[in-house]
Design a protein around this motif. Sequence first.
Motif, PDB file in Angstrom:
ATOM      1  N   ARG A  69      48.640  41.696  30.676  1.00  0.00           N
ATOM      2  CA  ARG A  69      48.887  40.430  31.360  1.00  0.00           C
ATOM      3  C   ARG A  69      47.661  39.962  32.149  1.00  0.00           C
ATOM      4  O   ARG A  69      47.366  38.778  32.189  1.00  0.00           O
ATOM      5  CB  ARG A  69      50.107  40.520  32.271  1.00  0.00           C
ATOM      6  N   TRP A  70      46.949  40.926  32.762  1.00  0.00           N
ATOM      7  CA  TRP A  70      45.752  40.543  33.519  1.00  0.00           C
ATOM      8  C   TRP A  70      44.633  40.108  32.591  1.00  0.00           C
ATOM      9  O   TRP A  70      43.884  39.186  32.903  1.00  0.00           O
ATOM     10  CB  TRP A  70      45.280  41.672  34.433  1.00  0.00           C
ATOM     11  N   ARG A  71      44.508  40.733  31.437  1.00  0.00           N
ATOM     12  CA  ARG A  71      43.483  40.321  30.476  1.00  0.00           C
ATOM     13  C   ARG A  71      43.766  38.915  29.951  1.00  0.00           C
ATOM     14  O   ARG A  71      42.858  38.109  29.755  1.00  0.00           O
ATOM     15  CB  ARG A  71      43.391  41.329  29.337  1.00  0.00           C
ATOM     16  N   ILE A  72      45.057  38.614  29.747  1.00  0.00           N
ATOM     17  CA  ILE A  72      45.450  37.273  29.281  1.00  0.00           C
ATOM     18  C   ILE A  72      45.180  36.242  30.375  1.00  0.00           C
ATOM     19  O   ILE A  72      44.574  35.198  30.114  1.00  0.00           O
ATOM     20  CB  ILE A  72      46.930  37.249  28.850  1.00  0.00           C
ATOM     21  N   TRP A  73      45.627  36.533  31.599  1.00  0.00           N
ATOM     22  CA  TRP A  73      45.394  35.604  32.710  1.00  0.00           C
ATOM     23  C   TRP A  73      43.905  35.383  32.946  1.00  0.00           C
ATOM     24  O   TRP A  73      43.481  34.283  33.279  1.00  0.00           O
ATOM     25  CB  TRP A  73      46.066  36.082  33.997  1.00  0.00           C
ATOM     26  N   TYR A  74      43.124  36.420  32.764  1.00  0.00           N
ATOM     27  CA  TYR A  74      41.671  36.327  32.913  1.00  0.00           C
ATOM     28  C   TYR A  74      41.112  35.266  31.970  1.00  0.00           C
ATOM     29  O   TYR A  74      40.340  34.393  32.375  1.00  0.00           O
ATOM     30  CB  TYR A  74      41.057  37.705  32.641  1.00  0.00           C
ATOM     31  N   ARG A  75      41.513  35.301  30.734  1.00  0.00           N
ATOM     32  CA  ARG A  75      41.051  34.314  29.749  1.00  0.00           C
ATOM     33  C   ARG A  75      41.566  32.920  30.067  1.00  0.00           C
ATOM     34  O   ARG A  75      40.837  31.931  29.958  1.00  0.00           O
ATOM     35  CB  ARG A  75      41.482  34.727  28.348  1.00  0.00           C
ATOM     36  N   VAL A  76      42.839  32.836  30.455  1.00  0.00           N
ATOM     37  CA  VAL A  76      43.459  31.538  30.743  1.00  0.00           C
ATOM     38  C   VAL A  76      42.789  30.865  31.945  1.00  0.00           C
ATOM     39  O   VAL A  76      42.418  29.688  31.889  1.00  0.00           O
ATOM     40  CB  VAL A  76      44.983  31.690  30.983  1.00  0.00           C
ATOM     41  N   ILE A  77      42.633  31.606  33.040  1.00  0.00           N
ATOM     42  CA  ILE A  77      42.039  31.033  34.253  1.00  0.00           C
ATOM     43  C   ILE A  77      40.593  30.628  34.015  1.00  0.00           C
ATOM     44  O   ILE A  77      40.179  29.528  34.396  1.00  0.00           O
ATOM     45  CB  ILE A  77      42.164  32.010  35.437  1.00  0.00           C
ATOM     46  N   ASN A  78      39.826  31.473  33.382  1.00  0.00           N
ATOM     47  CA  ASN A  78      38.435  31.116  33.074  1.00  0.00           C
ATOM     48  C   ASN A  78      38.375  29.864  32.206  1.00  0.00           C
ATOM     49  O   ASN A  78      37.528  28.993  32.413  1.00  0.00           O
ATOM     50  CB  ASN A  78      37.703  32.275  32.401  1.00  0.00           C
ATOM     51  N   GLY A 100      50.706  39.455  45.510  1.00  0.00           N
ATOM     52  CA  GLY A 100      49.335  39.813  45.837  1.00  0.00           C
ATOM     53  C   GLY A 100      49.073  39.769  47.328  1.00  0.00           C
ATOM     54  O   GLY A 100      49.963  39.464  48.124  1.00  0.00           O
ATOM     55  N   ALA A 101      47.854  40.076  47.698  1.00  0.00           N
ATOM     56  CA  ALA A 101      47.451  40.049  49.103  1.00  0.00           C
ATOM     57  C   ALA A 101      47.365  38.605  49.591  1.00  0.00           C
ATOM     58  O   ALA A 101      46.964  37.711  48.844  1.00  0.00           O
ATOM     59  CB  ALA A 101      46.105  40.737  49.273  1.00  0.00           C
ATOM     60  N   ALA A 102      47.718  38.384  50.850  1.00  0.00           N
ATOM     61  CA  ALA A 102      47.756  37.035  51.416  1.00  0.00           C
ATOM     62  C   ALA A 102      46.374  36.404  51.531  1.00  0.00           C
ATOM     63  O   ALA A 102      46.257  35.185  51.561  1.00  0.00           O
ATOM     64  CB  ALA A 102      48.413  37.069  52.790  1.00  0.00           C
ATOM     65  N   ASP A 103      45.335  37.198  51.574  1.00  0.00           N
ATOM     66  CA  ASP A 103      44.000  36.649  51.793  1.00  0.00           C
ATOM     67  C   ASP A 103      43.112  36.747  50.550  1.00  0.00           C
ATOM     68  O   ASP A 103      41.901  36.743  50.650  1.00  0.00           O
ATOM     69  CB  ASP A 103      43.328  37.374  52.973  1.00  0.00           C
ATOM     70  N   GLU A 104      43.733  36.815  49.380  1.00  0.00           N
ATOM     71  CA  GLU A 104      42.967  36.901  48.139  1.00  0.00           C
ATOM     72  C   GLU A 104      43.449  35.831  47.180  1.00  0.00           C
ATOM     73  O   GLU A 104      44.642  35.555  47.085  1.00  0.00           O
ATOM     74  CB  GLU A 104      43.141  38.279  47.489  1.00  0.00           C
ATOM     75  N   THR A 105      42.531  35.224  46.439  1.00  0.00           N
ATOM     76  CA  THR A 105      42.917  34.222  45.449  1.00  0.00           C
ATOM     77  C   THR A 105      43.412  34.907  44.179  1.00  0.00           C
ATOM     78  O   THR A 105      43.104  36.069  43.910  1.00  0.00           O
ATOM     79  CB  THR A 105      41.728  33.304  45.093  1.00  0.00           C
ATOM     80  N   LEU A 106      44.172  34.170  43.409  1.00  0.00           N
ATOM     81  CA  LEU A 106      44.675  34.703  42.145  1.00  0.00           C
ATOM     82  C   LEU A 106      43.522  35.013  41.192  1.00  0.00           C
ATOM     83  O   LEU A 106      43.565  36.009  40.471  1.00  0.00           O
ATOM     84  CB  LEU A 106      45.646  33.716  41.497  1.00  0.00           C
ATOM     85  N   SER A 107      42.481  34.202  41.207  1.00  0.00           N
ATOM     86  CA  SER A 107      41.335  34.445  40.327  1.00  0.00           C
ATOM     87  C   SER A 107      40.668  35.776  40.636  1.00  0.00           C
ATOM     88  O   SER A 107      40.334  36.544  39.735  1.00  0.00           O
ATOM     89  CB  SER A 107      40.316  33.319  40.464  1.00  0.00           C
ATOM     90  N   SER A 108      40.495  36.062  41.915  1.00  0.00           N
ATOM     91  CA  SER A 108      39.899  37.329  42.324  1.00  0.00           C
ATOM     92  C   SER A 108      40.790  38.505  41.919  1.00  0.00           C
ATOM     93  O   SER A 108      40.320  39.503  41.380  1.00  0.00           O
ATOM     94  CB  SER A 108      39.680  37.333  43.833  1.00  0.00           C
ATOM     95  N   ARG A 109      42.072  38.366  42.164  1.00  0.00           N
ATOM     96  CA  ARG A 109      43.024  39.423  41.794  1.00  0.00           C
ATOM     97  C   ARG A 109      43.025  39.645  40.285  1.00  0.00           C
ATOM     98  O   ARG A 109      43.101  40.785  39.804  1.00  0.00           O
ATOM     99  CB  ARG A 109      44.417  39.030  42.275  1.00  0.00           C
ATOM    100  N   THR A 110      42.917  38.558  39.546  1.00  0.00           N
ATOM    101  CA  THR A 110      42.897  38.656  38.084  1.00  0.00           C
ATOM    102  C   THR A 110      41.668  39.417  37.611  1.00  0.00           C
ATOM    103  O   THR A 110      41.748  40.260  36.719  1.00  0.00           O
ATOM    104  CB  THR A 110      42.947  37.248  37.461  1.00  0.00           C
ATOM    105  N   TYR A 111      40.527  39.136  38.216  1.00  0.00           N
ATOM    106  CA  TYR A 111      39.301  39.863  37.852  1.00  0.00           C
ATOM    107  C   TYR A 111      39.477  41.361  38.122  1.00  0.00           C
ATOM    108  O   TYR A 111      39.116  42.189  37.291  1.00  0.00           O
ATOM    109  CB  TYR A 111      38.106  39.310  38.636  1.00  0.00           C
ATOM    110  N   ARG A 112      40.022  41.690  39.275  1.00  0.00           N
ATOM    111  CA  ARG A 112      40.239  43.108  39.584  1.00  0.00           C
ATOM    112  C   ARG A 112      41.185  43.754  38.573  1.00  0.00           C
ATOM    113  O   ARG A 112      40.946  44.871  38.118  1.00  0.00           O
ATOM    114  CB  ARG A 112      40.816  43.276  40.994  1.00  0.00           C
ATOM    115  N   GLY A 113      42.240  43.019  38.203  1.00  0.00           N
ATOM    116  CA  GLY A 113      43.227  43.573  37.275  1.00  0.00           C
ATOM    117  C   GLY A 113      42.745  43.652  35.842  1.00  0.00           C
ATOM    118  O   GLY A 113      43.117  44.566  35.104  1.00  0.00           O
ATOM    119  N   ALA A 114      41.910  42.709  35.432  1.00  0.00           N
ATOM    120  CA  ALA A 114      41.468  42.650  34.034  1.00  0.00           C
ATOM    121  C   ALA A 114      40.174  43.396  33.769  1.00  0.00           C
ATOM    122  O   ALA A 114      39.963  43.910  32.668  1.00  0.00           O
ATOM    123  CB  ALA A 114      41.295  41.188  33.608  1.00  0.00           C
TER     124      ALA A 114
END
Length: 90
Positions: free
Chosen positions: A52-61, A29-43
């Motif tokens: 995978r992004w929909r799954i990570w979205y549920r897991v992180i939340n 991912g981008a160096a200046d973005e959090t995984l949570s933000s990236r997950t939202y964009r992907g899911a």
Amino acid sequence: MAITQSKLKTWGYHVLIAIDQLFNALIGGAADETLSSRTYRGAVLAKYPRKRWRIWYRVINALFFDRNHCKTAYESEVKRRQYPAEFRDL
């Protein structure tokens, strides 16, 4: 020189954000973005969200006990909430 609890809390928050951003960068991912933000964009924001992004979205939340954690993280990135005050208005 005493460190106030507020300064320590702010420092800890910034360190956690930095670790999150490092992990996101290490997995592509981008160096200046959090995984949570990236997950939202992907899911949520992606035209064709991958499973995978929909799954990570549920897991992180769920990890944060907040069904809107990833959305809030994305909004924080867009609004530059984690930036120092002198960078927010650029």
